[in-house]
Motif scaffolding. Sequence first.
Motif, PDB file in Angstrom:
ATOM      1  N   ILE A  46       0.878  -1.161   0.000  1.00 28.47           N
ATOM      2  CA  ILE A  46       0.000   0.000   0.000  1.00 28.47           C
ATOM      3  C   ILE A  46       0.916   1.210   0.000  1.00 28.47           C
ATOM      4  O   ILE A  46       1.872   1.278   0.778  1.00 28.47           O
ATOM      5  N   LEU A  74       1.655  -5.761   2.493  1.00 32.62           N
ATOM      6  CA  LEU A  74       0.375  -6.381   2.826  1.00 32.62           C
ATOM      7  C   LEU A  74       0.605  -7.842   3.224  1.00 32.62           C
ATOM      8  O   LEU A  74       0.853  -8.699   2.373  1.00 32.62           O
ATOM      9  N   GLU A  76      -1.405 -10.097   4.125  1.00 33.68           N
ATOM     10  CA  GLU A  76      -2.377 -11.026   3.538  1.00 33.68           C
ATOM     11  C   GLU A  76      -1.911 -11.563   2.186  1.00 33.68           C
ATOM     12  O   GLU A  76      -2.229 -12.677   1.809  1.00 33.68           O
ATOM     13  N   THR A  77      -1.155 -10.751   1.450  1.00 28.77           N
ATOM     14  CA  THR A  77      -0.694 -11.147   0.122  1.00 28.77           C
ATOM     15  C   THR A  77       0.567 -12.000   0.174  1.00 28.77           C
ATOM     16  O   THR A  77       0.723 -12.919  -0.632  1.00 28.77           O
TER      17      THR A  77
END
Length: 189
Positions: A46, A74, A76-77
């Motif tokens: 981000i 990130l 989550e990625t």
Amino acid sequence: RLRAGRLLAQDYPVEADVVIGVPDSGVDAALGYAQESGIPYGVGFIKNRYIARTFIQPTQSQRENSVKIKLNALRETVSGKRVVMLDDSIVRGTTIANLIRMLKEAGAREVHVRISSPPFLYPCYFGTDVPSNSQLIAANHSEEAIREMIGADSLGYMRLEDLEKMADGLSLCKACFDGVYPMDCGSRK
């Protein structure tokens, strides 16, 4: 830039779980790499859009602080994954080393770096803020040494021949890559 990513996928394949691009300069090449390799594309960072280009900050500490504020990984990625990260260039190595560290802190198992330009070996006097040779990481270190310095699991730069192929007959200044300047620039190294 999509084509650059495709060529990098052909020249530097790697087993990985996700392909990400450094916003905004590496995103298109990452999409091309993902398309060519079949590895899924993901958003890995981000970006804080209120921070300027980090490699042009006047001091090393300012460059490092700007990177910390500019981008966030990130989790989550990337967590638990083998990541291919694409960017447009490596100038001093500060930004990319910090990004790799961020990805690994976010849980990335491996980070494979692909760069959609050849190594910057010479300064640019024609509008790109590329400093003297003494500040260019590729002018002073081998690719393997750079890989170790930035903490990447592998490193691949676009080949100069591929850049010329992509230009498709257009006149292209490559002086920062090959040292052949289109005019006399004096001895500013």
